[in-house]
Design a protein around this motif. Structure first.
Motif, PDB file in Angstrom:
ATOM      1  N   HIS A  53      75.226  44.539   7.402  1.00 59.26           N
ATOM      2  CA  HIS A  53      76.436  44.800   6.695  1.00 59.26           C
ATOM      3  C   HIS A  53      77.250  43.564   6.246  1.00 59.26           C
ATOM      4  O   HIS A  53      77.945  43.386   5.443  1.00 59.26           O
ATOM      5  CB  HIS A  53      77.612  45.635   7.573  1.00 59.26           C
ATOM      6  CG  HIS A  53      77.069  47.147   7.751  1.00 59.26           C
ATOM      7  ND1 HIS A  53      77.345  48.104   6.963  1.00 59.26           N
ATOM      8  CD2 HIS A  53      76.496  47.434   8.887  1.00 59.26           C
ATOM      9  CE1 HIS A  53      76.776  49.214   7.381  1.00 59.26           C
ATOM     10  NE2 HIS A  53      76.348  48.881   8.565  1.00 59.26           N
ATOM     11  N   ASN A  54      77.282  42.661   7.239  1.00 56.17           N
ATOM     12  CA  ASN A  54      78.054  41.543   7.194  1.00 56.17           C
ATOM     13  C   ASN A  54      77.371  40.194   7.853  1.00 56.17           C
ATOM     14  O   ASN A  54      76.364  40.169   8.426  1.00 56.17           O
ATOM     15  CB  ASN A  54      79.487  41.597   7.490  1.00 56.17           C
ATOM     16  CG  ASN A  54      79.500  42.429   8.821  1.00 56.17           C
ATOM     17  OD1 ASN A  54      78.857  42.031   9.675  1.00 56.17           O
ATOM     18  ND2 ASN A  54      80.419  43.471   9.073  1.00 56.17           N
ATOM     19  N   VAL A  55      78.182  39.051   7.854  1.00 54.64           N
ATOM     20  CA  VAL A  55      77.854  38.106   8.341  1.00 54.64           C
ATOM     21  C   VAL A  55      77.718  38.113  10.123  1.00 54.64           C
ATOM     22  O   VAL A  55      76.854  37.562  10.792  1.00 54.64           O
ATOM     23  CB  VAL A  55      78.860  36.695   8.033  1.00 54.64           C
ATOM     24  CG1 VAL A  55      78.300  35.642   9.245  1.00 54.64           C
ATOM     25  CG2 VAL A  55      78.759  36.319   6.886  1.00 54.64           C
ATOM     26  N   GLU A  56      78.824  38.987  10.544  1.00 55.33           N
ATOM     27  CA  GLU A  56      78.737  39.188  11.956  1.00 55.33           C
ATOM     28  C   GLU A  56      77.244  39.881  12.728  1.00 55.33           C
ATOM     29  O   GLU A  56      76.824  39.599  13.630  1.00 55.33           O
ATOM     30  CB  GLU A  56      79.818  40.080  12.438  1.00 55.33           C
ATOM     31  CG  GLU A  56      81.186  39.387  12.463  1.00 55.33           C
ATOM     32  CD  GLU A  56      81.702  39.105  10.913  1.00 55.33           C
ATOM     33  OE1 GLU A  56      81.286  39.854   9.851  1.00 55.33           O
ATOM     34  OE2 GLU A  56      82.419  38.040  10.762  1.00 55.33           O
ATOM     35  N   ASP A  57      76.992  40.881  11.741  1.00 50.36           N
ATOM     36  CA  ASP A  57      75.590  41.506  11.978  1.00 50.36           C
ATOM     37  C   ASP A  57      74.645  40.261  11.852  1.00 50.36           C
ATOM     38  O   ASP A  57      73.553  40.699  12.719  1.00 50.36           O
ATOM     39  CB  ASP A  57      75.314  42.672  10.813  1.00 50.36           C
ATOM     40  CG  ASP A  57      76.238  43.823  11.020  1.00 50.36           C
ATOM     41  OD1 ASP A  57      76.844  44.071  12.079  1.00 50.36           O
ATOM     42  OD2 ASP A  57      76.294  44.683  10.229  1.00 50.36           O
ATOM     43  N   ALA A  58      74.431  39.688  11.052  1.00 57.99           N
ATOM     44  CA  ALA A  58      73.442  38.521  10.986  1.00 57.99           C
ATOM     45  C   ALA A  58      73.346  37.751  12.290  1.00 57.99           C
ATOM     46  O   ALA A  58      72.281  37.565  12.584  1.00 57.99           O
ATOM     47  CB  ALA A  58      73.696  37.818   9.691  1.00 57.99           C
TER      48      ALA A  58
END
Length: 477
Positions: free
Chosen positions: A336-341
């Motif tokens: 979904h986003n950078v945090e998921d990465a």
């Protein structure tokens, strides 16, 4: 099952057994010599094997004489085979190489299995002045001789897994080929091949291979609990073997789903090693979707509610680009986003390149078609200090910009005519120096990379004024 029980009983109780097997991790201390405790140990091992697999009456049922079979015979391998014959120990090809040869594929490497224990192998190789390397494998029964200082062979003693915890096993060495085959994960990986071309197949792995079926040896639930990584190995081999994307055995999928949480006990490196092969292999899209239905992805560092629609879109679009595509590029579509990465990196221990590419894509993909619409925009992005040209090319692939991708790939990056030393006399240092250089790069790009060093330096005073003028505070209404 009585045949297997009798074989294990003989293995664990006969006084002659110690010359042909070694008990690892103090298993011997847990096995007493009383008849009642011996019976208990036998029952425990038999119970751990689970439902008896369908067995072939004569495992040595077929001989082969194919080009793929003959391709493995190097002078070094023939020398190794001769050594084992000299000391009266059996030696056969095991596992994946057998599977590949039967599929008319030349194996990349071969694994060997033997009735000789590690100590017996070491004695042989020492006597014959054969160098041994990689001592780490010995506790698992593997000795690695290097023949003629040219070719290495991993030779592993036949064994049974007496006790497992989902990651590791306490092993007992044996001379029984059937017991070793029974501990393996899939029927297609449980076959042996003699050096005379004889195929030894106890559990109809050959038929499964011909029908392109992927089955566990015996009870899938038991095999998975022995090593939870087998869940991912199942999907990887399904991609390699199956003829279509959705012919899974329903009972196997139930066992996979029931044991999904076991993946939390497996290291991220091992999980990523399997995931990479699954996602870029045959039916990668379908297999990831099936894995999601089996509730596996959250234990692999991915969101519990992954971006499935985006992932499916990406899998279709990447077919327009010449392979190979980076596995991490596919995986980023599920985020979904950078945090998921970052969570994916923390779980799988990605390489620096994989981590940074996932972060770059999740940061930049929403800007495509908004801030980035033409080749010049992507050329300017390549000049940014936080971007590498390869990351920008991968962003174009992710966004299905085939023509822009081709144009950027053929673009030869010109040399920027100034550097930090050129600006030494400007009074700029540290962060402001970097910001000034970045502004000059963008002006240079806007001129179609034609501005000279002198022309760029003429624009420096205006840039310095902008950097030194504090931004105006907005009035709060």
């Amino acid at each position: 099952m009585n045949g297997i029980r009798n074989a294990i009983s003989k293995l664990l109780t006969t006084t002659r057994v110690p010359v042909s097997f070694v008990v690892q991790r103090s298993i011997a201390r847990r096995m007493t010599t009383t008849s009642s405790s011996a019976s208990t140990n036998i029952d425990q091992v038999v119970a751990q094997l689970g439902k008896p697999p369908k067995m072939r009456e004569d495992p040595a049922f077929k001989k082969i004489d194919s080009p793929e079979f003959h391709s493995i015979f190097t002078p070094e391998l023939e020398q190794l085979v001769t050594l084992f014959k000299k000391y009266n120990f059996e030696l056969r090809i095991a596992g994946g190489a057998v599977r590949d040869i039967l599929m008319n594929i030349k194996p990349k490497d071969i694994d060997l299995a033997t009735t000789a224990t590690p100590d017996q192998m070491k004695e042989i190789f020492t006597k014959e002045d054969v160098r041994m390397i990689n001592a780490k494998g010995e506790k698992h029964g593997t000795i690695t001789p290097r023949i003629n200082n040219k070719e290495n062979f991993e030779v592993t003693t036949l064994r049974i897994d007496v006790r497992t915890d989902g990651r590791h096993a306490d092993v007992v060495f044996t001379t029984d080929w059937q017991l070793d085959a029974n501990r393996r994960d899939l029927t297609i990986n449980s076959m042996f091949l003699g050096f005379d071309g004889t195929v030894y197949d106890y559990f109809y792995g050959y038929e499964d291979l011909q029908e392109r079926r992927v089955r566990f040896v015996g009870d899938a639930n038991i095999r998975i609990k022995e090593d939870y990584l087998r869940i991912l190995r199942y999907f990887r081999f399904y991609g390699r073997i199956a003829n279509n994307a959705n012919s899974h055995d329903s009972d196997t999928l139930v066992a996979v789903k029931d044991n999904s949480a076991g993946l939390s006990r497996i290291s991220g490196e091992r999980i990523w090693s399997e995931l990479q092969k699954i996602v870029v292999g045959n039916y990668g899209r379908e297999l990831l979707l099936e894995m999601n239905r089996c509730q596996l992805l959250e234990y692999c560092g991915l969101p519990s509610n992954p971006e499935l629609q985006e992932f499916e879109r990406l899998c279709g679009d990447l077919k327009h680009f010449e392979p190979p595509n980076h596995p991490i590029l596919y995986m980023t579509g599920l985020l979904h986003n950078v945090e998921d990465a970052m969570k994916l990196h923390e779980r799988l221990k990605l390489s620096a390149y994989e981590r940074d590419l996932a972060l770059f894509i999740t940061q930049q993909r929403e800007r495509v078609d908004k801030e980035y619409s033409c080749l010049r925009d992507y050329q300017k992005l390549c000049l940014q200090p936080y971007a590498k040209r390869d990351y920008v090319e991968q962003l174009l692939k992710y966004s299905n910009k085939l023509e822009l991708y081709r144009q950027l790939k053929s673009w030869a990056t010109p040399s920027f005519p100034i550097n930090g030393n050129t600006l030494k006399g400007s009074g700029l240092v540290g962060q402001k120096l970097g910001l000034a250089l970045n502004q000059l790069r963008l002006l240079w790009a806007d001129s179609d990379f034609k501005l000279t060093s002198e022309q760029l330096m003429a624009k420096l005073p205006e840039i310095i004024d902008q950097l030194q003028t504090p931004p105006k505070k907005q009035r709060i209404k």
